[in-house]
Design a protein around this motif. Structure first.
Motif, PDB file in Angstrom:
ATOM      1  N   VAL A   1       0.268 -40.355 -25.803  1.00 37.93           N
ATOM      2  CA  VAL A   1       0.734 -39.301 -24.897  1.00 37.93           C
ATOM      3  C   VAL A   1       1.578 -39.851 -23.738  1.00 37.93           C
ATOM      4  CG1 VAL A   1      -1.198 -37.774 -25.447  1.00 37.93           C
ATOM      5  CG2 VAL A   1      -1.411 -39.326 -23.502  1.00 37.93           C
TER       6      VAL A   1
ATOM      7  N   ASP B   1       4.768 -40.821 -21.838  1.00 37.76           N
ATOM      8  CA  ASP B   1       6.100 -40.244 -21.951  1.00 37.76           C
ATOM      9  C   ASP B   1       7.067 -41.256 -22.556  1.00 37.76           C
ATOM     10  OD1 ASP B   1       6.376 -37.463 -20.453  1.00 37.76           O
ATOM     11  OD2 ASP B   1       4.801 -38.647 -19.507  1.00 37.76           O
TER      12      ASP B   1
ATOM     13  N   LYS C   1     -10.849 -31.990 -32.202  1.00 40.75           N
ATOM     14  CA  LYS C   1      -9.615 -31.232 -32.142  1.00 40.75           C
ATOM     15  C   LYS C   1      -9.433 -30.376 -33.388  1.00 40.75           C
ATOM     16  CE  LYS C   1      -4.818 -32.406 -31.349  1.00 40.75           C
ATOM     17  NZ  LYS C   1      -3.989 -33.584 -31.140  1.00 40.75           N
TER      18      LYS C   1
ATOM     19  N   ARG D   1       1.517 -40.373 -34.102  1.00 40.39           N
ATOM     20  CA  ARG D   1       1.291 -39.233 -33.198  1.00 40.39           C
ATOM     21  C   ARG D   1       2.569 -38.833 -32.492  1.00 40.39           C
ATOM     22  NH1 ARG D   1      -2.625 -36.769 -32.209  1.00 40.39           N
ATOM     23  NH2 ARG D   1      -1.713 -36.057 -30.271  1.00 40.39           N
ATOM     24  N   ARG D   2       3.289 -39.866 -32.055  1.00 43.16           N
ATOM     25  CA  ARG D   2       4.569 -39.640 -31.377  1.00 43.16           C
ATOM     26  C   ARG D   2       5.524 -38.861 -32.300  1.00 43.16           C
ATOM     27  NH1 ARG D   2       4.413 -39.285 -26.673  1.00 43.16           N
ATOM     28  NH2 ARG D   2       5.813 -37.587 -27.057  1.00 43.16           N
TER      29      ARG D   2
ATOM     30  N   ILE E   1       4.422 -35.237 -32.601  1.00 46.60           N
ATOM     31  CA  ILE E   1       4.711 -34.462 -31.378  1.00 46.60           C
ATOM     32  C   ILE E   1       6.211 -34.159 -31.287  1.00 46.60           C
ATOM     33  CG2 ILE E   1       4.742 -34.553 -28.847  1.00 46.60           C
ATOM     34  CD1 ILE E   1       2.092 -36.143 -29.020  1.00 46.60           C
TER      35      ILE E   1
ATOM     36  N   ILE F   1      -8.436 -35.472 -20.592  1.00 44.55           N
ATOM     37  CA  ILE F   1      -8.368 -35.709 -22.041  1.00 44.55           C
ATOM     38  C   ILE F   1      -7.951 -34.424 -22.762  1.00 44.55           C
ATOM     39  CG2 ILE F   1      -9.714 -36.266 -24.123  1.00 44.55           C
ATOM     40  CD1 ILE F   1     -11.370 -38.201 -22.425  1.00 44.55           C
TER      41      ILE F   1
ATOM     42  N   THR G   1      -4.164 -33.616 -22.218  1.00 44.30           N
ATOM     43  CA  THR G   1      -3.170 -34.505 -22.834  1.00 44.30           C
ATOM     44  C   THR G   1      -3.386 -34.491 -24.350  1.00 44.30           C
ATOM     45  OG1 THR G   1      -4.629 -36.423 -22.428  1.00 44.30           O
ATOM     46  CG2 THR G   1      -2.887 -35.998 -20.827  1.00 44.30           C
ATOM     47  N   TYR G   2      -4.282 -35.335 -24.792  1.00 41.61           N
ATOM     48  CA  TYR G   2      -4.438 -35.533 -26.233  1.00 41.61           C
ATOM     49  C   TYR G   2      -4.830 -34.275 -26.996  1.00 41.61           C
ATOM     50  CZ  TYR G   2      -5.647 -37.747 -30.611  1.00 41.61           C
ATOM     51  OH  TYR G   2      -5.684 -38.092 -31.939  1.00 41.61           O
ATOM     52  N   LEU G   3      -5.830 -33.570 -26.488  1.00 40.71           N
ATOM     53  CA  LEU G   3      -6.347 -32.436 -27.266  1.00 40.71           C
ATOM     54  C   LEU G   3      -5.367 -31.266 -27.317  1.00 40.71           C
ATOM     55  CD1 LEU G   3     -10.140 -32.482 -26.297  1.00 40.71           C
ATOM     56  CD2 LEU G   3      -9.056 -33.359 -28.359  1.00 40.71           C
TER      57      LEU G   3
ATOM     58  N   ASP H   1      -1.955 -31.948 -27.222  1.00 34.50           N
ATOM     59  CA  ASP H   1      -0.671 -32.546 -27.604  1.00 34.50           C
ATOM     60  C   ASP H   1       0.356 -32.533 -26.480  1.00 34.50           C
ATOM     61  OD1 ASP H   1      -1.360 -33.302 -30.167  1.00 34.50           O
ATOM     62  OD2 ASP H   1      -0.978 -31.298 -30.951  1.00 34.50           O
ATOM     63  N   ARG H   2      -0.080 -32.907 -25.288  1.00 35.83           N
ATOM     64  CA  ARG H   2       0.874 -32.959 -24.188  1.00 35.83           C
ATOM     65  C   ARG H   2       1.047 -34.393 -23.723  1.00 35.83           C
ATOM     66  NH1 ARG H   2      -2.076 -28.477 -21.611  1.00 35.83           N
ATOM     67  NH2 ARG H   2      -1.061 -26.565 -22.295  1.00 35.83           N
ATOM     68  N   THR H   3       2.254 -34.684 -23.258  1.00 33.87           N
ATOM     69  CA  THR H   3       2.466 -36.013 -22.690  1.00 33.87           C
ATOM     70  C   THR H   3       1.872 -36.031 -21.281  1.00 33.87           C
ATOM     71  OG1 THR H   3       4.570 -35.509 -21.621  1.00 33.87           O
ATOM     72  CG2 THR H   3       4.656 -36.217 -23.934  1.00 33.87           C
ATOM     73  N   VAL H   4       1.841 -37.222 -20.707  1.00 34.87           N
ATOM     74  CA  VAL H   4       1.316 -37.395 -19.356  1.00 34.87           C
ATOM     75  C   VAL H   4       2.045 -36.497 -18.366  1.00 34.87           C
ATOM     76  CG1 VAL H   4       1.230 -39.037 -17.433  1.00 34.87           C
ATOM     77  CG2 VAL H   4       0.423 -39.727 -19.704  1.00 34.87           C
ATOM     78  N   SER H   5       3.386 -36.487 -18.414  1.00 35.11           N
ATOM     79  CA  SER H   5       4.105 -35.721 -17.385  1.00 35.11           C
ATOM     80  C   SER H   5       3.943 -34.212 -17.595  1.00 35.11           C
ATOM     81  CB  SER H   5       5.583 -36.120 -17.333  1.00 35.11           C
ATOM     82  OG  SER H   5       6.203 -35.846 -18.551  1.00 35.11           O
ATOM     83  N   GLU H   6       3.804 -33.800 -18.840  1.00 31.91           N
ATOM     84  CA  GLU H   6       3.548 -32.365 -19.085  1.00 31.91           C
ATOM     85  C   GLU H   6       2.190 -31.951 -18.532  1.00 31.91           C
ATOM     86  OE1 GLU H   6       6.128 -31.990 -23.257  1.00 31.91           O
ATOM     87  OE2 GLU H   6       3.978 -32.374 -23.308  1.00 31.91           O
TER      88      GLU H   6
END
Lengths: 65, 189
Positions: free
Chosen positions: A20, A22, A57, B88-89, B92, B143, B146-148, B150-155
């Motif tokens: 996650v 960026d 999830k 994962r990247r 996404i 957690i 972000t992960y659960l 599917d968001r990036t850190v900045s989102e």
């Protein structure tokens, strides 16, 4: 002069392990990772968490499509 | 699966340095043989069981591993962690390209960590859900956001209204706490 690596840079390993981080931060962290034993160990330790979190999830995705 | 991975690692370490002309062929074949199946199972969970998409993601992931073979560390566990991260990247990014509408902020939910259905309860799902509930609210939230989701850190930072650096640090301590609990309960090594 040896600049101290800020503690916060080591923290990126968690976001990286979860995928996650960026996109613009990935390369910087990988550069750091290449020479940081601590982060290598932690990346290894965090490695199985995404798979375990996926258990929760996928269950929640089935419940809430 | 994780145990199997650990046993394989010694073989990958030996694949690395030489100038064997067949090395590329052998490497990509080995990557597929050893990681193709497990990776596909992981990826399918994130593509909503879209098999075609999952197969594409696995192929792209293993290709990237092959392209990066020279600079990747083929150490125990790290390669698998790397493959998971990269796949994962790709999922996404693919999901972003697929979504026509810009993403909207979802209404906050009291608890987005579902209790697994009785039908598909796995021990791991129950233990992980329980471990998440046992974390501090801040740790659980980061957690989830972000992960659960599917968001990036900045989102996630934007949604939570905190700086990205705080999200990353919180996530770090959250992951350490989670791993500690899971280890204690025997589902993480």
């Amino acid at each position: 002069m040896f600049a101290e690596i800020p503690e916060s840079l080591h923290h990126d390993v968690a976001a990286y392990a979860l995928g996650v981080l960026d996109p613009e931060d990935i390369q910087g962290f990988e550069l750091h990772l290449a020479s940081c034993e601590r982060c290598k160990i932690e990346l290894d330790e965090f490695g199985e968490l995404p798979g375990l979190l996926d258990e929760v999830k996928s269950a929640s995705q089935r419940v809430r499509p | 699966m994780w145990l199997v991975r650990r046993q394989l690692d010694t073989r990958f370490e030996r694949l690395d340095p030489d100038d064997d002309p067949d090395r590329d062929d052998r490497l990509i074949r080995e990557l597929y043989q050893e990681f193709g199946g497990p990776l596909l199972r992981q990826v399918r969970q994130t593509t909503g069981n879209d098999l075609q998409w999952a197969e594409d993601v696995v192929q792209e992931t293993l290709l990237r591993a092959w392209r990066n073979a020279a600079k990747l560390t083929w150490e125990r566990g790290l390669l698998w962690a790397w493959l998971l991260t990269v796949s994962r990247r790709i999922v996404i990014d693919g999901r972003r390209r697929r979504s026509v509408r810009p993403r909207e902020v979802e209404p906050p939910e009291a608890d987005s960590i579902a209790v697994p259905d009785a039908a598909d309860r796995t021990l791991a799902a129950i233990v992980v859900a329980d471990a998440l509930r046992g974390l501090s609210p801040d740790h659980r939230e980061v957690i989830e956001q972000t992960y659960l989701r599917d968001r990036t850190v900045s989102e996630a930072a934007e949604i939570l209204g905190i700086p990205p650096g705080t999200v990353k640090s919180r996530l770090y301590y959250a992951m350490r706490a989670l791993r500690g609990v899971l280890k204690e309960r025997g589902v993480a090594s």
